[in-house]
Design a protein around this motif. Structure first.
Motif: not given
Length: 248
Positions: A104-106, A168-175, A178-182
């Motif tokens: 995962f990266c920005l 990715i279940g906790s992405l809503c709490d990350s602030g 958008r995130i990229y996934m490879q």
């Protein structure tokens, strides 16, 4: 009469103890999925067996040791490669799910694993730890997925190595928005539910229950809901299709 009352009391206490069933869930999994999701799916799996499990959340190695020693009755879910040292645990044949490692990266250019860069992993994720060791990556563990994604947001690291759906279940709490996934090359790894060998008689019944949940789509819907949660809080996951990863 007193003896009869005492005997009934002993039998009642024995029955109460016998029906108590404890499932260990790794702390990292509870952060990934949320305790309510974990408890809902395993309560449904055990319902046909007339078992109402209790749930405990411990660090990875300590929790596995407690189940292996018989203090707990089952381990929620693990990959097979993490279980070689726990010979008292028996896998349920039908897997709960298949997971794949992903980066995962920005920014897309940072989703290429680089041995010269720091890589964040999540504490207790044995799959990530094994990959880092195998490829001699400079990996640093943080407590949970929220901390991991925040490390990306604060530029403490450019890349996170974790499992695809579960992380990715906790992405809503990350602030993040958008995130990229490879996805890493190679086939996915299956996650199995494990029980202590003293419960061997439950193996076929649990296997039937898991098969039924898969056939009904309940388990698949559960996994898909993790991906959908980020979209529901106005987030976007962009899956990259080019492959510049370290080869197996």
């Amino acid at each position: 009469m007193k003896c009869l009352i005492a005997l009934v009391a002993i039998l009642c206490n024995t029955q109460s103890f016998a029906t108590e069933y404890n499932i260990n869930v790794s702390e990292s999994m509870s952060f990934h999925l949320g305790k309510q999701h974990v408890e809902r799916i395993f309560t449904a799996i055990y319902h046909p067996l007339n078992i109402s499990p209790q749930f405990h959340y411990l660090p990875t190695q300590r929790g596995l040791q407690w189940v292996n020693e018989g203090h707990f009755d089952a381990e929620a879910g693990r990959v097979e490669s993490a279980m070689y040292d726990f010979d008292a645990l028996i896998p349920i044949p039908t897997p709960l799910a298949t997971v794949r490692l992903a980066v995962f990266c920005l920014e897309p250019q940072f989703c290429e694993l680089n041995p010269n860069e720091d890589t964040v992993i999540i504490e207790g994720s044995l799959l990530s730890i094994q990959y880092c060791q195998r490829h001699k990556l400079d990996c640093h563990a943080v407590q949970n997925t929220i901390s991991a994604f925040q490390a990306l947001a604060k530029n403490h690291s450019q890349q996170l190595l974790a499992t695809d759906h579960f992380s990715i279940g906790s992405l809503c709490d990350s602030g993040l928005h958008r995130i990229y996934m490879q996805i890493l090359p190679g086939q996915g790894v299956k996650i199995h539910h494990y029980i202590h060998k003293k419960h061997l008689t439950l193996r076929s019944k649990l296997d039937d229950s898991i098969r039924e949940k898969l056939a009904s789509g309940e388990l698949t819907a559960f996994i898909n809901s993790l991906s959908n949660e980020f979209a529901n809080c106005h987030g976007e996951i962009v899956q990259l299709t080019t492959n510049n990863m370290l080869k197996e």
